[in-house]
Design an enzyme around this catalytic site. Structure first.
Site, mmCIF file in Angstrom:
data_model
loop_
_atom_site.group_PDB
_atom_site.id
_atom_site.type_symbol
_atom_site.label_atom_id
_atom_site.label_comp_id
_atom_site.label_asym_id
_atom_site.label_seq_id
_atom_site.Cartn_x
_atom_site.Cartn_y
_atom_site.Cartn_z
ATOM 1 N N MET A 92 30.374 83.654 -27.963
ATOM 2 C CA MET A 92 29.396 82.613 -28.288
ATOM 3 C C MET A 92 29.481 82.113 -29.731
ATOM 4 O O MET A 92 28.640 81.337 -30.175
ATOM 5 C CB MET A 92 27.972 83.108 -28.004
ATOM 6 C CG MET A 92 27.753 83.519 -26.571
ATOM 7 S SD MET A 92 28.166 82.202 -25.421
ATOM 8 C CE MET A 92 28.000 83.078 -23.884
ATOM 9 N N CYS A 93 30.475 82.563 -30.475
ATOM 10 C CA CYS A 93 30.636 82.105 -31.862
ATOM 11 C C CYS A 93 31.317 80.740 -31.898
ATOM 12 O O CYS A 93 32.281 80.495 -31.174
ATOM 13 C CB CYS A 93 31.461 83.108 -32.661
ATOM 14 S SG CYS A 93 30.534 84.561 -33.135
ATOM 15 N N HIS A 94 30.815 79.885 -32.770
ATOM 16 C CA HIS A 94 31.402 78.559 -32.952
ATOM 17 C C HIS A 94 32.631 78.659 -33.854
ATOM 18 O O HIS A 94 32.620 79.423 -34.826
ATOM 19 C CB HIS A 94 30.395 77.616 -33.619
ATOM 20 C CG HIS A 94 29.219 77.299 -32.757
ATOM 21 N ND1 HIS A 94 28.142 78.144 -32.655
ATOM 22 C CD2 HIS A 94 28.958 76.236 -31.964
ATOM 23 C CE1 HIS A 94 27.262 77.614 -31.826
ATOM 24 N NE2 HIS A 94 27.726 76.454 -31.387
ATOM 25 N N MET A 120 28.867 86.651 -38.490
ATOM 26 C CA MET A 120 29.798 87.267 -37.545
ATOM 27 C C MET A 120 31.222 87.282 -38.094
ATOM 28 O O MET A 120 31.978 88.227 -37.845
ATOM 29 C CB MET A 120 29.753 86.560 -36.190
ATOM 30 C CG MET A 120 28.415 86.695 -35.474
ATOM 31 S SD MET A 120 27.787 88.393 -35.357
ATOM 32 C CE MET A 120 29.086 89.182 -34.433
ATOM 33 N N GLU A 121 31.571 86.262 -38.866
ATOM 34 C CA GLU A 121 32.902 86.224 -39.479
ATOM 35 C C GLU A 121 33.054 87.359 -40.494
ATOM 36 O O GLU A 121 34.106 88.015 -40.548
ATOM 37 C CB GLU A 121 33.142 84.864 -40.123
ATOM 38 C CG GLU A 121 33.404 83.746 -39.135
ATOM 39 C CD GLU A 121 32.188 83.293 -38.325
ATOM 40 O OE1 GLU A 121 32.388 82.579 -37.327
ATOM 41 O OE2 GLU A 121 31.034 83.640 -38.671
ATOM 42 N N ASP A 146 44.744 102.062 -37.441
ATOM 43 C CA ASP A 146 46.011 101.881 -36.726
ATOM 44 C C ASP A 146 47.202 102.355 -37.547
ATOM 45 O O ASP A 146 48.100 103.013 -37.018
ATOM 46 C CB ASP A 146 46.198 100.407 -36.353
ATOM 47 C CG ASP A 146 47.545 100.154 -35.695
ATOM 48 O OD1 ASP A 146 47.843 100.828 -34.688
ATOM 49 O OD2 ASP A 146 48.299 99.301 -36.200
#
EC number: 4.6.1.17
Length: 157
Positions: A74-76, A112-113, A127
């Protein structure tokens, strides 16, 4: 409280930000990764077989911030104007703290970014060092602060 990502039938939707004003948006997030002394020393001494761990984590954090809308439904998609990183060492704890700040001029925030950047950066460390220490712990991924938009300013206390 009504969630903006759900329609009247309770189906997911992407929020319409078309009528929002363009404002300066900035957000900072951080997270920690704890590891064994051996893994910490390999990173500090830049002797990992996969290459320079912290430098690679910084690049991954930037990429993670830029690609957020591709991995979180849902992120633009946003035109980011800045992604800045910092890594702090905690020698006694054998840990690193990754801090990511993201900025844009836009109609929706960049929290969110920033959070994605931190997550991807820390996962990259994991990793690259997992052959030495599979018990590493990624913890405390949090939004530290955000500014801009209707909801105003937030600073973690």
């Amino acid at each position: 409280m009504k969630l903006s990502h759900l329609d009247e039938k309770n189906h997911p939707k992407m929020v319409d930000v078309g009528d929002k004003n363009i404002t300066s948006r900035i957000a900072t997030a951080s997270g920690m990764i704890y590891m064994s002394q051996e893994a910490f020393d390999v990173i500090k001494n830049n002797t990992a077989k996969k290459g320079p761990v912290l430098q690679t984590a910084i690049i991954a954090a930037i990429m993670g911030a830029k690609k957020t809308s591709e991995i979180i439904p849902m992120c633009h998609p946003l035109m980011l104007s800045k992604v800045e990183t910092d890594i702090m060492e905690f020698v006694k704890e054998c840990a690193f703290k990754l801090i990511v700040t993201v900025k844009c001029e836009g109609k929706t925030g960049v929290e969110m970014e920033a959070l994605s950047g931190v997550s991807i950066g820390l996962l990259t460390i994991y990793d690259m060092i997992k052959a030495i220490d599979k018990s590493m712990r990624i913890t405390d991924i949090v939004l530290e602060s955000k500014e801009g938009g209707k909801s105003g300013k937030f600073v973690r206390s």
